[in-house]
Motif scaffolding. Structure first.
Motif, PDB file in Angstrom:
ATOM      1  N   LEU A 333       0.825  -1.208   0.000  1.00  0.00           N
ATOM      2  CA  LEU A 333       0.000   0.000   0.000  1.00  0.00           C
ATOM      3  C   LEU A 333       0.857   1.255   0.000  1.00  0.00           C
ATOM      4  CD1 LEU A 333      -3.056  -0.603   2.367  1.00  0.00           C
ATOM      5  CD2 LEU A 333      -3.000  -0.467  -0.118  1.00  0.00           C
ATOM      6  N   ARG A 334       1.932   1.225   0.792  1.00  0.00           N
ATOM      7  CA  ARG A 334       2.824   2.390   0.813  1.00  0.00           C
ATOM      8  C   ARG A 334       3.492   2.582  -0.543  1.00  0.00           C
ATOM      9  NH1 ARG A 334       6.986   1.090   4.467  1.00  0.00           N
ATOM     10  NH2 ARG A 334       7.627   3.267   4.441  1.00  0.00           N
ATOM     11  N   GLY A 335       3.891   1.475  -1.157  1.00  0.00           N
ATOM     12  CA  GLY A 335       4.464   1.578  -2.492  1.00  0.00           C
ATOM     13  C   GLY A 335       3.475   2.133  -3.496  1.00  0.00           C
ATOM     14  N   ALA A 336       2.201   1.722  -3.368  1.00  0.00           N
ATOM     15  CA  ALA A 336       1.174   2.264  -4.255  1.00  0.00           C
ATOM     16  C   ALA A 336       0.986   3.761  -4.013  1.00  0.00           C
ATOM     17  CB  ALA A 336      -0.145   1.520  -4.035  1.00  0.00           C
ATOM     18  N   GLY A 337       1.033   4.174  -2.754  1.00  0.00           N
ATOM     19  CA  GLY A 337       0.916   5.603  -2.450  1.00  0.00           C
ATOM     20  C   GLY A 337       2.051   6.411  -3.063  1.00  0.00           C
ATOM     21  N   MET A 338       3.262   5.869  -3.016  1.00  0.00           N
ATOM     22  CA  MET A 338       4.396   6.557  -3.636  1.00  0.00           C
ATOM     23  C   MET A 338       4.230   6.648  -5.154  1.00  0.00           C
ATOM     24  SD  MET A 338       7.528   4.846  -1.501  1.00  0.00           S
ATOM     25  CE  MET A 338       7.558   4.897   0.300  1.00  0.00           C
ATOM     26  N   ALA A 339       3.767   5.551  -5.755  1.00  0.00           N
ATOM     27  CA  ALA A 339       3.562   5.553  -7.206  1.00  0.00           C
ATOM     28  C   ALA A 339       2.499   6.577  -7.602  1.00  0.00           C
ATOM     29  CB  ALA A 339       3.165   4.155  -7.672  1.00  0.00           C
ATOM     30  N   VAL A 340       1.415   6.652  -6.818  1.00  0.00           N
ATOM     31  CA  VAL A 340       0.361   7.633  -7.100  1.00  0.00           C
ATOM     32  C   VAL A 340       0.922   9.045  -7.012  1.00  0.00           C
ATOM     33  CG1 VAL A 340      -1.801   8.604  -6.237  1.00  0.00           C
ATOM     34  CG2 VAL A 340      -1.537   6.126  -6.401  1.00  0.00           C
ATOM     35  N   TRP A 341       1.761   9.311  -6.008  1.00  0.00           N
ATOM     36  CA  TRP A 341       2.349  10.653  -5.870  1.00  0.00           C
ATOM     37  C   TRP A 341       3.180  11.021  -7.095  1.00  0.00           C
ATOM     38  CZ3 TRP A 341       7.314  12.660  -5.744  1.00  0.00           C
ATOM     39  CH2 TRP A 341       7.418  13.980  -5.303  1.00  0.00           C
ATOM     40  N   ILE A 342       3.985  10.098  -7.591  1.00  0.00           N
ATOM     41  CA  ILE A 342       4.815  10.374  -8.772  1.00  0.00           C
ATOM     42  C   ILE A 342       3.940  10.674  -9.985  1.00  0.00           C
ATOM     43  CG2 ILE A 342       6.453   9.354 -10.401  1.00  0.00           C
ATOM     44  CD1 ILE A 342       7.676   7.841  -8.067  1.00  0.00           C
ATOM     45  N   ILE A 343       2.882   9.867 -10.176  1.00  0.00           N
ATOM     46  CA  ILE A 343       1.998  10.069 -11.330  1.00  0.00           C
ATOM     47  C   ILE A 343       1.273  11.407 -11.226  1.00  0.00           C
ATOM     48  CG2 ILE A 343      -0.067   9.178 -12.473  1.00  0.00           C
ATOM     49  CD1 ILE A 343       0.854   6.372 -11.638  1.00  0.00           C
ATOM     50  N   VAL A 344       0.835  11.762 -10.029  1.00  0.00           N
ATOM     51  CA  VAL A 344       0.164  13.052  -9.837  1.00  0.00           C
ATOM     52  C   VAL A 344       1.119  14.202 -10.136  1.00  0.00           C
ATOM     53  CG1 VAL A 344      -0.925  14.565  -8.133  1.00  0.00           C
ATOM     54  CG2 VAL A 344      -1.492  12.147  -8.183  1.00  0.00           C
ATOM     55  N   GLY A 345       2.367  14.060  -9.694  1.00  0.00           N
ATOM     56  CA  GLY A 345       3.347  15.115  -9.964  1.00  0.00           C
ATOM     57  C   GLY A 345       3.574  15.321 -11.448  1.00  0.00           C
ATOM     58  N   ILE A 346       3.721  14.218 -12.190  1.00  0.00           N
ATOM     59  CA  ILE A 346       3.903  14.327 -13.648  1.00  0.00           C
ATOM     60  C   ILE A 346       2.665  14.960 -14.285  1.00  0.00           C
ATOM     61  CG2 ILE A 346       4.203  12.985 -15.755  1.00  0.00           C
ATOM     62  CD1 ILE A 346       5.776  10.947 -14.079  1.00  0.00           C
ATOM     63  N   TYR A 347       1.498  14.518 -13.845  1.00  0.00           N
ATOM     64  CA  TYR A 347       0.252  15.065 -14.389  1.00  0.00           C
ATOM     65  C   TYR A 347       0.137  16.572 -14.117  1.00  0.00           C
ATOM     66  CZ  TYR A 347      -4.779  16.008 -14.593  1.00  0.00           C
ATOM     67  OH  TYR A 347      -6.010  16.560 -14.863  1.00  0.00           O
ATOM     68  N   TRP A 348       0.496  17.006 -12.912  1.00  0.00           N
ATOM     69  CA  TRP A 348       0.361  18.410 -12.556  1.00  0.00           C
ATOM     70  C   TRP A 348       1.371  19.264 -13.312  1.00  0.00           C
ATOM     71  CZ3 TRP A 348      -2.893  21.743 -11.507  1.00  0.00           C
ATOM     72  CH2 TRP A 348      -2.629  22.924 -10.828  1.00  0.00           C
ATOM     73  N   PHE A 349       2.578  18.763 -13.501  1.00  0.00           N
ATOM     74  CA  PHE A 349       3.543  19.507 -14.304  1.00  0.00           C
ATOM     75  C   PHE A 349       3.042  19.696 -15.728  1.00  0.00           C
ATOM     76  CE2 PHE A 349       6.837  19.048 -11.095  1.00  0.00           C
ATOM     77  CZ  PHE A 349       7.638  20.139 -11.352  1.00  0.00           C
ATOM     78  N   TYR A 350       2.302  18.709 -16.222  1.00  0.00           N
ATOM     79  CA  TYR A 350       1.822  18.769 -17.602  1.00  0.00           C
ATOM     80  C   TYR A 350       0.610  19.699 -17.750  1.00  0.00           C
ATOM     81  CZ  TYR A 350      -0.152  17.221 -22.045  1.00  0.00           C
ATOM     82  OH  TYR A 350      -0.668  17.178 -23.320  1.00  0.00           O
ATOM     83  N   THR A 351      -0.264  19.738 -16.744  1.00  0.00           N
ATOM     84  CA  THR A 351      -1.527  20.470 -16.883  1.00  0.00           C
ATOM     85  C   THR A 351      -1.553  21.829 -16.198  1.00  0.00           C
ATOM     86  OG1 THR A 351      -2.432  19.370 -14.903  1.00  0.00           O
ATOM     87  CG2 THR A 351      -2.828  18.320 -17.042  1.00  0.00           C
ATOM     88  N   THR A 352      -0.573  22.132 -15.385  1.00  0.00           N
ATOM     89  CA  THR A 352      -0.652  23.339 -14.558  1.00  0.00           C
ATOM     90  C   THR A 352      -0.670  24.632 -15.370  1.00  0.00           C
ATOM     91  OG1 THR A 352       0.348  24.465 -12.675  1.00  0.00           O
ATOM     92  CG2 THR A 352       1.847  23.538 -14.296  1.00  0.00           C
ATOM     93  N   TRP A 353      -0.094  24.591 -16.546  1.00  0.00           N
ATOM     94  CA  TRP A 353       0.059  25.827 -17.323  1.00  0.00           C
ATOM     95  C   TRP A 353      -1.271  26.343 -17.859  1.00  0.00           C
ATOM     96  CZ3 TRP A 353       4.715  26.619 -15.828  1.00  0.00           C
ATOM     97  CH2 TRP A 353       5.566  25.537 -15.639  1.00  0.00           C
TER      98      TRP A 353
END
Length: 543
Positions: A333-353
């Protein structure tokens, strides 16, 4: 079940052919006008009741023949009820319900006490096949689903009590097949969200969900096997119908969210009953969570703030996974939480503009707006992972490397925060005439490099000094090679002066760092080979 079907399938098939002939005879006489409806109903009731009574009397001498006759008679009676109340509205729904209830309860009690398995199967298949053959031309939908409700309740009860698995399987398949026939043939009106077709589909889904749960509960708490598979198929069928029925009226996220909540609740109920985290519990829990997540991604669809909502939601998911995984010591579960954080970060860098700033108080304040809060929360979760994200099966060195990776990624988020907020500030306050965006970013990144060196000195971690050095070199290259190109302005002078002050500050911190952590270079004396050899020879035994 396999043994019963192997022995009886030919008898069941023959009875179904006879029943089909009887049903088509109803339709044929209708088209030819040979018999009135009252005569046909009377014949159906007489023939069906006669077959049932005769079959029950034959049970003592010829059990197989008696079961076939009784089962065929029950199927004929169901066909007569279908003709009277579903194909034509000759009987009202209450009359059909009472007749259905009396026949079904009577046959269920007899079959249960006398173990007439073949009778039950023939009656059920006849009851399901009759509406398929007759194909009503009038919209007697309520009577049809009332008819199916009585069938399913009775036959599921017998199936659970006597472990006759084929009854619930045939009932499940036949009901959803009849729903598809009804929808295709009648082409019902879908003018609103809470339409009749959606209500019928929802009722079927809820009924089978509860029925399979009760079936597993009564079967010595065995929540796997056929009940688990049919429950999955039930969810898939309802999900597909929900997409069709709600198209143009509402998002299918709502039924998905409902299904997800239900399956999470079932997972906790099954886990509490079995006192274990078995496969069925995990399947319901993971499936429910997945449905909730899929549904949540659909909310706000089409809104400009949808990316911002997604970041907040998935960050909450990441935090929940990390906290639950840490408390329960479930490292996946902790590993899944870390993976979700990485994916969210990539998504936010892409859409924030292209995402709205989310202004507070009616005026834009840097670092105090909804978009900035998303960056800040993202960075905070990342730093939390870098501090606590240690796995027991990894070596200390690997855990330190993992912490460094998440720390660097978190600092990149901070850099993104500085960049976006500086750009938005210049744009909102129209400062482009006096402040160059590129030079302002250079100052912001220079301050960031200074903070990295300061944090590295405070926490005694060389990694931050290395990362700060990388940022500082990048700022220097960017400023000296690109930002100074063009006409001279006083702002460029100010920026260069500020960068110089920042660089001296970094040098001062770096000097303090080196003074507190000097590199000790000591020469290691080399052994004298001759003396060592003589000592070894003097201590070795004589040959």
């Amino acid at each position: 079940m396999n043994d019963f079907l192997r022995r009886s399938w030919i008898s069941v098939l023959g009875a179904l052919f006879i029943l089909s002939a009887f049903a088509y005879l109803f339709k044929y006489t209708l088209n030819q006008g040979w018999l009135t409806d009252s005569i046909k109903i009377g014949l159906g009731l007489s023939v069906g009741a006669g077959c049932v009574i005769g079959g029950l009397k034959l049970l003592g001498r010829h059990k197989l023949a008696g079961e076939i006759a009784a089962g065929l008679g029950s199927a004929i009676l169901y066909t007569t009820f279908s003709y009277s109340g579903i194909y034509f509205a000759l009987w009202d729904s209450m009359t059909v319900f009472l007749c259905m209830l009396a026949l079904t309860v009577g046959m269920s009690v007899l079959s249960y006490r006398l173990r007439l398995r073949l009778v039950m199967n023939m009656a059920l298949l006849g009851g399901l096949l009759s509406p398929m053959i007759l194909r009503p031309e009038t919209d007697q939908v309520f009577t049809l689903f009332l008819y199916l409700l009585v069938l399913n309740c009775a036959y599921f009860t017998v199936s659970i009590r006597l472990a006759w698995t084929e009854l619930k399987l045939f009932g499940f398949i036949g009901t959803w097949l009849l729903y598809a026939i009804y929808f295709i043939q009648m082409d019902p009106l879908l003018d609103r969200v809470w339409s009749l077709p959606f209500r019928y589909a929802l009722a079927a889904y809820v009924f089978y969900m509860l029925a399979f749960f009760v079936s597993s509960w009564k079967n010595n708490l065995k929540f796997d096997g056929l009940n688990l598979y049919l429950g999955f198929v039930n969810a898939v069928l309802f999900g597909l119908w929900a997409v069709i029925l709600l198209d143009g009226h509402a998002s299918f996220a709502y039924p998905l969210l409902l299904m997800g909540i239900v399956y999470v609740a079932l997972a906790f109920a099954v886990g509490k009953m079995t006192v274990s985290m078995s496969g069925p519990v995990w399947s319901k829990l993971c499936g429910g969570i997945l449905l909730i997540l899929i549904a949540s991604t659909q909310f706000g669809h089409g809104l400009a703030v949808k990316p911002l909502l997604n970041v907040y939601f998935w960050l909450a998911v990441s935090v929940i996974l990390l906290i639950v995984g840490a408390r329960k010591r479930w490292e996946p579960l902790r590993g899944a939480g870390m993976a979700v954080w990485i994916i969210v970060g990539i998504y936010w860098f892409y859409t924030t503009w292209d995402t709205p700033w989310g202004i507070w108080f009616g005026v834009y304040i840097p670092f105090l707006n909804w978009a900035a809060l998303a960056w800040e929360l993202l960075a905070a979760v990342g730093f939390y992972i870098s501090l606590t994200g240690k796995f027991g099966q990894l070596r200390d060195r690997d855990n330190r490397s993992l912490a460094c990776v998440f720390s660097v990624l978190s600092h990149l988020v901070v850099g993104g925060l500085l960049t976006v907020q500086a750009e938005n500030m210049i744009d909102y306050y129209k400062l482009g005439g006096i402040m160059d965006l590129d030079l302002t970013l250079s100052v912001a990144w220079g301050i960031y490099a200074l903070l990295l060196f300061f944090w590295g000195a405070y926490s005694r971690q060389t990694m931050y000094r290395a990362f700060g050095s990388f940022v500082l070199v990048g700022v220097a290259v960017k400023t000296l090679l690109f930002d100074l190109y063009g006409s001279e302005t006083i702002y460029k002078v100010i920026v260069l002066f500020l960068l110089g002050i920042i660089t001296f500050g970094i040098a001062y911190i770096n000097g303090k760092w080196a003074a507190k952590h000097p590199v000790m270079e000591t020469a290691t004396p080399e052994p004298e080979p001759d003396a060592d050899r003589e000592a070894d020879e003097s201590q070795s035994p004589a040959k």
